[in-house]
Design an enzyme around this catalytic site. Structure first.
Site, PDB file in Angstrom:
ATOM      1  N   GLN A  65      26.914 -34.941 -24.412  1.00  0.00           N
ATOM      2  CA  GLN A  65      25.863 -34.143 -23.751  1.00  0.00           C
ATOM      3  C   GLN A  65      24.951 -35.066 -22.960  1.00  0.00           C
ATOM      4  OE1 GLN A  65      24.416 -30.891 -26.759  1.00  0.00           O
ATOM      5  NE2 GLN A  65      25.105 -32.661 -27.960  1.00  0.00           N
ATOM      6  N   HIS A 104      27.380 -32.124 -19.788  1.00  0.00           N
ATOM      7  CA  HIS A 104      26.099 -31.819 -19.132  1.00  0.00           C
ATOM      8  C   HIS A 104      25.977 -32.564 -17.809  1.00  0.00           C
ATOM      9  CE1 HIS A 104      23.965 -30.115 -22.932  1.00  0.00           C
ATOM     10  NE2 HIS A 104      24.831 -29.294 -22.415  1.00  0.00           N
TER      11      HIS A 104
HETATM   12  N1  APR Z   1      20.689 -42.106 -35.219  1.00  0.00           N
HETATM   13  C1  APR Z   1      21.093 -40.878 -35.634  1.00  0.00           C
HETATM   14  N2  APR Z   1      20.492 -39.724 -35.245  1.00  0.00           N
HETATM   15  C2  APR Z   1      19.444 -39.843 -34.399  1.00  0.00           C
HETATM   16  C3  APR Z   1      18.966 -41.090 -33.926  1.00  0.00           C
HETATM   17  C4  APR Z   1      19.636 -42.253 -34.376  1.00  0.00           C
HETATM   18  N3  APR Z   1      19.253 -43.484 -33.992  1.00  0.00           N
HETATM   19  N4  APR Z   1      17.899 -40.851 -33.099  1.00  0.00           N
HETATM   20  C5  APR Z   1      17.734 -39.507 -33.064  1.00  0.00           C
HETATM   21  N5  APR Z   1      18.657 -38.907 -33.844  1.00  0.00           N
HETATM   22  C6  APR Z   1      18.893 -37.466 -34.020  1.00  0.00           C
HETATM   23  C7  APR Z   1      17.646 -36.629 -34.093  1.00  0.00           C
HETATM   24  O1  APR Z   1      17.262 -36.444 -35.454  1.00  0.00           O
HETATM   25  C8  APR Z   1      18.089 -35.317 -33.459  1.00  0.00           C
HETATM   26  O2  APR Z   1      18.520 -34.384 -34.440  1.00  0.00           O
HETATM   27  O3  APR Z   1      19.580 -37.052 -32.848  1.00  0.00           O
HETATM   28  C9  APR Z   1      19.292 -35.680 -32.589  1.00  0.00           C
HETATM   29  C10 APR Z   1      19.012 -35.540 -31.100  1.00  0.00           C
HETATM   30  O4  APR Z   1      18.833 -34.165 -30.849  1.00  0.00           O
HETATM   31  P1  APR Z   1      18.238 -33.697 -29.437  1.00  0.00           P
HETATM   32  O5  APR Z   1      17.058 -34.518 -29.095  1.00  0.00           O
HETATM   33  O6  APR Z   1      18.121 -32.213 -29.503  1.00  0.00           O
HETATM   34  O7  APR Z   1      19.363 -34.101 -28.396  1.00  0.00           O
HETATM   35  P2  APR Z   1      20.708 -33.329 -28.084  1.00  0.00           P
HETATM   36  O8  APR Z   1      21.272 -32.716 -29.301  1.00  0.00           O
HETATM   37  O9  APR Z   1      21.569 -34.276 -27.334  1.00  0.00           O
HETATM   38  O10 APR Z   1      20.205 -32.176 -27.071  1.00  0.00           O
HETATM   39  C11 APR Z   1      21.211 -31.411 -26.445  1.00  0.00           C
HETATM   40  O11 APR Z   1      19.483 -30.428 -25.061  1.00  0.00           O
HETATM   41  O12 APR Z   1      17.615 -30.694 -23.771  1.00  0.00           O
HETATM   42  C12 APR Z   1      18.985 -30.522 -23.719  1.00  0.00           C
HETATM   43  O13 APR Z   1      20.418 -31.166 -22.008  1.00  0.00           O
HETATM   44  C13 APR Z   1      19.671 -31.678 -23.054  1.00  0.00           C
HETATM   45  O14 APR Z   1      21.817 -32.635 -23.578  1.00  0.00           O
HETATM   46  C14 APR Z   1      20.584 -32.229 -24.130  1.00  0.00           C
HETATM   47  C15 APR Z   1      20.758 -31.055 -25.062  1.00  0.00           C
END
Ligand code: APR
Length: 249
Positions: free
Chosen positions: A104, A122
């Site tokens: 993503q 994405h």
């Molecule tokens: N190791 C493991 N997990 C982690 C770490 C890490 N170092 N850092 C953050 N996380 C976890 C967080 O706890 C969170 O649950 O990664 C997750 C990231 O989630 P989001 O911020 O929601 O990102 P994502 O799932 O990629 O979002 C999907 O949402 O806003 C849109 O287009 C955007 O592609 C994105 C989509």
């Protein structure tokens, strides 16, 4: 179950699976210095409204706002470097342990780490295209035009409006999403790394897979479907997982 037992179980599941697909989210890149979107306290969406920053509606109805906010997020990741988690996935692909990385993320870090079969569901932040003639342009060319006050940036070839290739809220997903769906539905195991699985339709990949393992600090709406949830930092967990696989195989 202890952490070591979780790592061993995950390693065995990967080795027992004929085909493994990986779905990554912003959490795999936070150790590369790129904030994710929903981590409490640091997530980007705690500081701004995603619909105002990265939606197709704002791109078309208020390009000045888009190019002064969301576009800056898109062009701010260029200097980031892959971390251990990205490199482990690239090595696992080289060794035939995984078949595809469905991401993503738009930060290019899987490419930089050496992964080959990457499905950017994405979109990407490398390019843009003309809405009128369809010609593709480098994102740097668009950034230069924006810097010079050309908002929205226009196509040198036909004068049409340019837009970034990244998938904004409200956009249709790119054709590679169908391929990603196929991988998730057909593979023996889907490994999710660093995603809150909050955003559809990509999060549905975690609903159609036969077996699911989640490596993520935060919880997700699909935790109940996972046979294993490893709550740890992606860099360390992926490193430990890779070492466990090397020990067992
Ligand atoms: N190791 C493991 N997990 C982690 C770490 C890490 N170092 N850092 C953050 N996380 C976890 C967080 O706890 C969170 O649950 O990664 C997750 C990231 O989630 P989001 O911020 O929601 O990102 P994502 O799932 O990629 O979002 C999907 O949402 O806003 C849109 O287009 C955007 O592609 C994105 C989509």
């Amino acid at each position: 179950m202890t952490y070591d037992e979780q790592i061993r179980r995950a390693a065995e599941a990967i080795l027992d699976s004929g085909s493994v697909a990986v779905l990554t989210g912003a959490g795999i890149s936070t150790e590369s210095g790129i904030p994710d979107f929903r981590s409490p306290g640091t997530g980007l969406w705690e500081k701004m409204d995603p619909m105002e920053a990265l939606s197709a509606r704002v791109l078309f109805n208020n390009p000045r706002k888009f190019y002064h906010t969301g576009f800056k997020i898109l062009t701010s990741m260029g200097n980031a470097e892959p971390n251990r988690a990205h490199f482990v996935l690239a090595d696992m692909e080289k060794e035939g342990l995984i078949d595809a990385v469905i991401t993503q993320n738009i930060d290019n870090l899987h490419q930089k780490a050496g992964s080959k079969n990457i499905l950017e569901v994405h979109g990407d932040t490398r390019t843009g295209y003309c809405l009128k003639c369809g010609v593709k342009v480098e994102i740097g060319e668009m950034a230069e035009k924006v810097e010079q006050g050309e908002i929205p940036p226009v196509c040198d070839a036909c004068g049409g409006v340019l837009r970034p290739s990244v998938i904004l809220f409200g956009d249709m997903l790119p054709p590679c999403f169908d391929k990603a769906w196929g991988y998730a539905a057909d593979c023996d195991l889907l490994l999710v790394v660093g995603s809150s699985l909050n955003v559809g339709p990509v999060n549905n990949l975690a609903a159609v897979c036969k077996r699911l393992i989640i490596i993520n600090i935060g919880d997700t709406p699909f935790d109940s479907r996972a046979e294993l949830i490893i709550r740890g930092k992606a860099g360390q967990v992926m490193d430990d997982l890779y070492k466990a696989i090397e020990r067992i195989r």
